[in-house]
Design a protein around this motif. Structure first.
Motif, mmCIF file in Angstrom:
data_model
loop_
_atom_site.group_PDB
_atom_site.id
_atom_site.type_symbol
_atom_site.label_atom_id
_atom_site.label_comp_id
_atom_site.label_asym_id
_atom_site.label_seq_id
_atom_site.Cartn_x
_atom_site.Cartn_y
_atom_site.Cartn_z
ATOM 1 N N VAL A 237 31.961 46.343 33.502
ATOM 2 C CA VAL A 237 32.562 47.264 32.563
ATOM 3 C C VAL A 237 31.271 48.278 32.696
ATOM 4 C CG1 VAL A 237 33.397 45.494 31.016
ATOM 5 C CG2 VAL A 237 31.051 46.236 30.783
ATOM 6 N N ASP A 238 32.181 49.486 32.399
ATOM 7 C CA ASP A 238 31.368 50.639 32.324
ATOM 8 C C ASP A 238 31.017 51.330 30.871
ATOM 9 O OD1 ASP A 238 30.265 53.451 32.688
ATOM 10 O OD2 ASP A 238 31.016 53.246 34.889
ATOM 11 N N ALA A 239 29.949 51.569 30.332
ATOM 12 C CA ALA A 239 29.672 52.143 28.969
ATOM 13 C C ALA A 239 30.232 53.671 29.064
ATOM 14 C CB ALA A 239 28.127 52.227 28.797
ATOM 15 N N SER B 63 44.138 42.831 38.756
ATOM 16 C CA SER B 63 43.358 41.933 39.133
ATOM 17 C C SER B 63 43.975 41.061 40.414
ATOM 18 C CB SER B 63 42.947 41.102 38.054
ATOM 19 O OG SER B 63 43.698 40.258 37.588
ATOM 20 N N GLN B 64 45.323 40.964 40.366
ATOM 21 C CA GLN B 64 45.982 40.075 41.273
ATOM 22 C C GLN B 64 46.358 40.842 42.682
ATOM 23 O OE1 GLN B 64 49.372 38.697 38.920
ATOM 24 N NE2 GLN B 64 48.178 37.688 37.784
ATOM 25 N N CYS B 65 45.801 42.025 43.008
ATOM 26 C CA CYS B 65 45.923 42.954 43.891
ATOM 27 C C CYS B 65 45.088 42.486 45.147
ATOM 28 C CB CYS B 65 46.231 44.317 43.560
ATOM 29 S SG CYS B 65 47.656 44.573 42.592
ATOM 30 N N GLY B 66 44.232 41.641 45.011
ATOM 31 C CA GLY B 66 43.246 41.358 45.984
ATOM 32 C C GLY B 66 42.001 42.033 46.086
ATOM 33 N N TRP B 67 41.710 42.778 45.086
ATOM 34 C CA TRP B 67 40.294 43.211 44.957
ATOM 35 C C TRP B 67 39.020 42.274 44.980
ATOM 36 C CZ3 TRP B 67 41.146 48.113 45.853
ATOM 37 C CH2 TRP B 67 42.480 48.986 45.374
ATOM 38 N N GLN B 68 38.012 42.748 45.165
ATOM 39 C CA GLN B 68 36.999 41.856 45.195
ATOM 40 C C GLN B 68 36.808 41.413 43.451
ATOM 41 O OE1 GLN B 68 34.640 40.575 47.715
ATOM 42 N NE2 GLN B 68 36.838 40.988 48.837
ATOM 43 N N PHE B 69 36.873 42.362 42.670
ATOM 44 C CA PHE B 69 36.767 42.179 41.403
ATOM 45 C C PHE B 69 37.209 43.429 40.661
ATOM 46 C CE2 PHE B 69 32.657 43.588 42.725
ATOM 47 C CZ PHE B 69 32.248 44.497 41.925
ATOM 48 N N THR B 70 37.319 43.781 39.167
ATOM 49 C CA THR B 70 37.804 44.851 38.627
ATOM 50 C C THR B 70 36.534 45.211 37.680
ATOM 51 O OG1 THR B 70 38.872 43.444 37.006
ATOM 52 C CG2 THR B 70 40.403 44.276 38.808
ATOM 53 N N LYS B 71 36.783 46.545 37.358
ATOM 54 C CA LYS B 71 35.509 47.186 36.661
ATOM 55 C C LYS B 71 36.517 47.901 35.413
ATOM 56 C CE LYS B 71 33.034 50.920 37.450
ATOM 57 N NZ LYS B 71 32.106 51.507 38.186
ATOM 58 N N TRP B 72 36.249 47.876 34.058
ATOM 59 C CA TRP B 72 37.052 48.589 32.988
ATOM 60 C C TRP B 72 35.983 49.367 32.320
ATOM 61 C CZ3 TRP B 72 41.901 47.500 34.390
ATOM 62 C CH2 TRP B 72 42.369 46.384 35.006
ATOM 63 N N GLY B 73 36.651 50.214 31.497
ATOM 64 C CA GLY B 73 35.865 51.221 30.502
ATOM 65 C C GLY B 73 35.476 50.215 29.213
#
Length: 351
Positions: A187-189, A144-154
């Motif tokens: 998140v992704d189901a 999350s600290q790499c400059g992405w707009q946001f993060t998505k996880w399983g």
């Protein structure tokens, strides 16, 4: 208008830099002494393009995007499937690439002349990193600290858990990780939820910890999605849209937080622009699915008001980029488009 008659369609395979199980096949369309391409795609999708769509492509004008899409969709209706839709999209994108090479313009500039941006924001996804079983919060923080707009996880439902227990566990996992990162998470189901799990989760989770839940239902059931949307759970849908599906109902009745359209899977760039107009009219942003990163980048560069960011799949995209002559590398959460004609990608095996 530039005429760009397509002479033939061929398939080629990349013979190096391919990991076991990875897609390694490209669609190639030839015309006006240039070659347009799209890939990598699976052998099954490529075979469908070769065996079913090649005859429709021959003699078509790559500059007549709507006409070509109609021909491809008509041919695909003889045996509709996700594979057929993907093949239609791959050929459509290869035709856009061909036209860009003929006109010496990037595809983004063909989509929306003089509106393109050279660098596209991206969000990072890591679906094999499951929040329900994640004990290493530092690894999430590092991403999350790499400059992405946001993060998505399983966010997978454990098969042995009841719907209520699964929903409670997943809700607590999301809240814990959001607190650790200091921001809402997507998140992704990952195809593991049922309607009862989705509804129970909506009633359990603190929605402030979520950017969205992606595809919580196993199919695009408008009635079920409308019920779920009424809970105010932020939703992302659209990845499964195919070339003959009209997503207007999803957009109008569900009003998702994001339309995670797969630019190739839905039928290609031509079809994506049609869907984009509908989404834009309802103020629903499009976040292109990462499996079709390259055409998604061009769509985002051309229409930054409607496509705020693209998905960069951390565990898969670096390997896919090795198949191209010139790989794309994200920098501080953005991906720069190459200033070259077409989509900007050439498979390594044909250079």
């Amino acid at each position: 208008m530039t005429s760009a008659t397509i002479e033939r369609l061929e398939i080629t395979e990349v013979r190096e830099a391919v990991a076991p199980g990875d897609d390694d096949t490209f669609v190639m369309v030839h015309g006006v002494r240039e070659t347009g391409c799209y890939g990598p795609i699976s052998e099954q999708i490529a075979a469908y393009a070769r065996d079913t769509l090649a005859s429709e492509v021959k003699g078509a004008d790559a500059a007549d995007h709507g006409g070509l899409l109609d021909r491809l969709r008509t041919a695909a209706r003889t045996a509709p499937s996700a594979v057929a839709s993907w093949a239609v999209g791959a050929v459509d994108c290869a035709a856009w690439d061909l036209l860009g090479r003929i006109t010496t313009r990037p595809v983004a500039d063909l989509l929306a002349p003089r509106i393109t941006q050279p660098s596209v924001p991206a969000y990072a996804s890591w679906l094999s990193q499951d929040l329900t079983s994640c004990d290493d919060l530092d690894s999430l923080r590092q991403v999350s600290q790499c400059g992405w707009q946001f993060t998505k996880w399983g966010l997978r439902r454990r098969p042995a858990d009841s719907s209520g227990m699964a929903a409670a566990l997943m809700a607590r996992a999301v809240e814990r990780c959001s607190q650790a990162l200091g921001t809402p998470v997507a998140v992704d189901a990952v195809g593991t939820w049922t309607p009862s799990v989705a509804m129970a989760f909506a009633l359990n989770v603190d929605a402030a910890s979520l950017r969205w839940v992606e595809d919580p239902l196993p199919r695009h059931d408008l009635d079920l999605y409308e019920l779920l949307a009424a809970t105010r759970l932020p939703l992302a849908v659209g990845e499964r849209a195919h070339c003959d599906e009209d997503p207007t109902g999803l957009i109008h009745y569900v009003r998702p937080s994001a339309l995670t359209l797969d630019v190739v899977g839905c039928g290609g760039l031509t079809r994506s622009m049609q869907i984009l107009d509908t989404a834009r009219s309802q103020a629903v942003p499009i976040y292109p699915h990462g499996r079709s990163l390259i055409p998604g980048l061009h769509l985002a560069a051309a229409f930054p008001d409607a496509v705020p960011a693209v998905e960069y799949r951390l565990q898969w995209e670096p390997r896919r980029q090795r198949l191209y002559d010139v790989p794309l590398q994200p920098e501080q959460g953005s991906i720069g488009l190459l200033d070259i004609p077409g989509l900007g990608t050439t498979p390594r095996s044909t250079t």
